[in-house]
Design a protein around this motif. Structure first.
Motif: not given
Length: 337
Positions: A43-44, A46-47, A164-165, A168
């Motif tokens: 997840d990090r 991807k951000r 952005f959501r 992810g």
């Protein structure tokens, strides 16, 4: 606030949040039915990838390309939305044919419909934003410009946060299969970049910068996708070609140990510490000397019977005690009187 299962927004929105587009986008584009991620490290990544891509795009358009054009940005967003609308169902359909060999597909109907609804909602938001921008640019009425302009600004923040959501979670397709978001992100990024290379649309950049800029996104997305699917396979046994129902459930939190009953553990003595004897030191000698006589004096000869010698088995006197005549080694006269 914790989300309520079974509801789209999870009950997180309030009346005050309507004025905050980022909160509305978080609740709408990351619904409560999307399962939590198994790997926070992915997840990090991807951000970081999303933020770096946005910064690179804005920097290229404002510095290298000679200016930032909102219209061109919206056109690219509409093109990407059309690609998603056509490509996502096709890719998912191919994977359904693969999964059909090892399991039924009926149980995947609900998450598939939810993901399709999320995709249509995002594409509709992008189209609505484009219509607002065209309306503001085409009209000369100050009231329309103010009213539509305020709504357009709210929609701009809403769509940006929503992009952005969905980047992810990729429209919640993780609820269908954990590896599906990585696959869809890879396929989509390459199919968006290939037409620019084929048509030679380098966004006003030179050949070197244009190729690097266009290929940077799909290469980065592919690397992160491979890392994600590899970690899912190694750590959780989740494979892209396997039916979602064949996966073992993800390891949850370790349940707490049950409390010890008042009577104590069945394998622990009820009194004292389980590894400490009830009395004395664990390595100390027992009560009394180990080689000493027991209570009493077992080796003390009993009192002899008066006037008798040693009688075996009767405890009478000492075997070497003198008889009635006194000491046996006392010299006696050879002849009697």
């Amino acid at each position: 606030m914790a989300r309520t299962p079974g509801r789209w927004t999870g009950g997180t929105l309030t009346a005050r949040d309507v004025l905050k587009p980022h909160k509305v986008a978080d609740a709408v584009f990351h619904p409560a039915w999307i399962p939590p991620s198994l790997d926070p490290a992915i997840d990090r990544l991807k951000r970081i990838r999303v933020i770096a891509g946005a910064v690179a795009s804005i920097g290229v358009y404002t510095v290298l390309a000679g200016g930032f054009d909102v219209t061109e940005l919206l056109e690219n967003a509409l093109t990407a939305s059309a690609v998603l609308l056509l490509l996502t169902p096709v890719t998912v359909g191919v994977m359904l044919l693969v999964w059909r060999r090892t399991g039924p597909l009926r149980q995947l109907r609900t998450p598939l419909l939810n993901s399709l609804a999320l995709l249509l909602l995002f594409v509709g938001s992008v189209v609505a934003l484009a219509l607002f921008v065209q309306t503001v640019n085409a009209t000369h009425n100050p009231l329309v410009i103010i009213g539509v302009g305020i709504t357009m600004m709210w929609m701009l923040g809403f769509v940006a946060r929503g992009a952005f959501r969905v980047t992810g979670n990729f429209f919640g397709t993780g609820a269908v299969h954990r590896c599906l978001p990585a696959l869809l992100a890879t396929v989509t990024s390459w199919l968006v970049a290939v037409p620019d290379l084929v048509t030679g649309d380098l966004h006003g950049l030179g050949l070197t910068f244009g190729v690097v800029f266009i290929l940077g996104a799909p290469v980065t997305v592919t690397g992160i996708a491979l890392l994600e699917t590899g970690r899912l396979t190694r750590r959780y046994g989740i494979r892209l070609g396997a039916h979602p129902a064949a996966h073992t459930p993800a390891p949850g939190p370790v349940p707490p140990m049950p409390p010890v009953p008042p009577s104590g553990h069945p394998h622990v003595p009820s009194q004292g510490h389980p590894h400490v004897p009830s009395q004395g030191h664990p390595y100390g000698p027992p009560q009394g000397h180990p080689y000493g006589p027991p209570p009493g004096a077992p080796y003390v000869p009993p009192q002899p019977h008066p006037g008798s010698g040693f009688v075996p088995g009767q405890g009478g006197g000492s075997p070497y005690a003198p008889g009635a005549g006194g000491n046996p080694y006392t010299p006696q006269p050879p002849y009697g009187p």
